[in-house]
Design an enzyme around this catalytic site. Sequence first.
Site, PDB file in Angstrom:
ATOM      1  CG  ASP A   7      27.201  36.904  35.970  1.00  0.00           C
ATOM      2  OD1 ASP A   7      28.054  37.737  35.573  1.00  0.00           O
ATOM      3  OD2 ASP A   7      25.985  37.072  35.825  1.00  0.00           O
TER       4      ASP A   7
ATOM      5  CG  LEU B 231      39.259  18.499  38.886  1.00  0.00           C
ATOM      6  CD1 LEU B 231      37.783  18.105  39.039  1.00  0.00           C
ATOM      7  CD2 LEU B 231      39.523  19.763  39.722  1.00  0.00           C
TER       8      LEU B 231
ATOM      9  CG  HIS C 208      37.209  40.500  35.274  1.00  0.00           C
ATOM     10  ND1 HIS C 208      36.022  39.822  35.308  1.00  0.00           N
ATOM     11  CD2 HIS C 208      37.005  41.566  34.449  1.00  0.00           C
ATOM     12  CE1 HIS C 208      35.128  40.437  34.544  1.00  0.00           C
ATOM     13  NE2 HIS C 208      35.699  41.503  34.019  1.00  0.00           N
TER      14      HIS C 208
HETATM   15  C1  FPP Z   1      31.450  37.573  34.696  1.00  0.00           C
HETATM   16  O1  FPP Z   1      31.589  38.721  35.429  1.00  0.00           O
HETATM   17  C2  FPP Z   1      32.680  36.860  34.506  1.00  0.00           C
HETATM   18  C3  FPP Z   1      33.349  36.774  33.330  1.00  0.00           C
HETATM   19  C4  FPP Z   1      33.181  37.680  32.199  1.00  0.00           C
HETATM   20  C5  FPP Z   1      34.284  35.690  33.106  1.00  0.00           C
HETATM   21  C6  FPP Z   1      34.846  35.031  34.304  1.00  0.00           C
HETATM   22  C7  FPP Z   1      36.195  35.523  34.564  1.00  0.00           C
HETATM   23  C8  FPP Z   1      36.864  35.332  35.705  1.00  0.00           C
HETATM   24  C9  FPP Z   1      36.366  34.538  36.852  1.00  0.00           C
HETATM   25  C10 FPP Z   1      38.180  35.953  35.886  1.00  0.00           C
HETATM   26  C11 FPP Z   1      39.181  35.484  34.958  1.00  0.00           C
HETATM   27  C12 FPP Z   1      39.359  34.041  35.043  1.00  0.00           C
HETATM   28  C13 FPP Z   1      40.531  33.445  34.987  1.00  0.00           C
HETATM   29  C14 FPP Z   1      40.597  31.969  35.033  1.00  0.00           C
HETATM   30  C15 FPP Z   1      41.774  34.194  34.868  1.00  0.00           C
HETATM   31  P1  FPP Z   1      30.899  40.015  34.844  1.00  0.00           P
HETATM   32  O2  FPP Z   1      31.983  40.919  34.378  1.00  0.00           O
HETATM   33  O3  FPP Z   1      29.901  39.682  33.794  1.00  0.00           O
HETATM   34  O4  FPP Z   1      30.188  40.561  36.114  1.00  0.00           O
HETATM   35  P2  FPP Z   1      28.900  41.507  36.147  1.00  0.00           P
HETATM   36  O5  FPP Z   1      27.742  40.690  35.623  1.00  0.00           O
HETATM   37  O6  FPP Z   1      28.779  41.808  37.599  1.00  0.00           O
HETATM   38  O7  FPP Z   1      29.204  42.704  35.299  1.00  0.00           O
END
Ligand code: FPP
Length: 238
Positions: free
Chosen positions: A13, A124, A30
Amino acid sequence: MRQSSIHTAIIMDGNGRWAAQRGLPRLEGHRVGAETLRHIVEVAPRLNIGVLTVYAFSSDNWNRPKEEVDALLFLLACYFEKESVRLRDAGVRTTVIGRRDRLPPALLAAIDLAETRTEHCARLHFRLAVDYSARASILQAAGDDQLRSAFFNDAIPVDLLIRTGGEQRLSDFLLWESAYAELVFTKRMWPDFTPTDLRAAVAEFHRRDRRFGAVPQTFTEVVPESELAASSSERWLR
Ligand code: FPP
């Protein structure tokens, strides 16, 4: 003595806030988050992590603006396509958990490629949760014999669950599997999370006293023999 390997789950997150803090579009968060993931997967086996499950796209994430959803799914497709050779060469078996029937064909093809390419790998087991909802999978398993056996086959108990970004909740991630997980929350935003942070979380896990609902190992040692004669309920009431 070598300890048995652990299952670590990560709620990645903070991508959006990381980007906002730098005046960048959320998608940049992202994109950098995907790079962070690459480093984390690389270091995981060295920390004796045998299974690593990450929350890449929750079923609730469909509620984000279409532009962000499309970009996330595109990023995922690129990730599977680009990383699958590297993952195979590193001995990382890569699989996906979650619903597949709502994913775009390009992403499905990329997932299929990564899963096939790495199916023989054993260093893994790396699992990405895509269109995943723990509550939905539990509900589904409850109502169908075949899905129930699949659910229990896939249900690997989580030892350590890490959430970055400062929030302290599970957000419908691996609810069944995390029944006895040790939880580690960090304020670090996911794009800033480093292999050193992962190492620190694993060290914290090893410091925890896991009792699985039982009494501490030392309890009987510290209780005098005279006390042991008393019934356990008397002992608690004193
Ligand atoms: C949360 O950040 C993250 C996600 C919605 C998903 C995780 C995605 C990634 C790590 C990137 C894509 C992954 C791959 C493997 C290509 P958020 O947008 O909720 O952050 P915020 O809470 O700060 O708004």
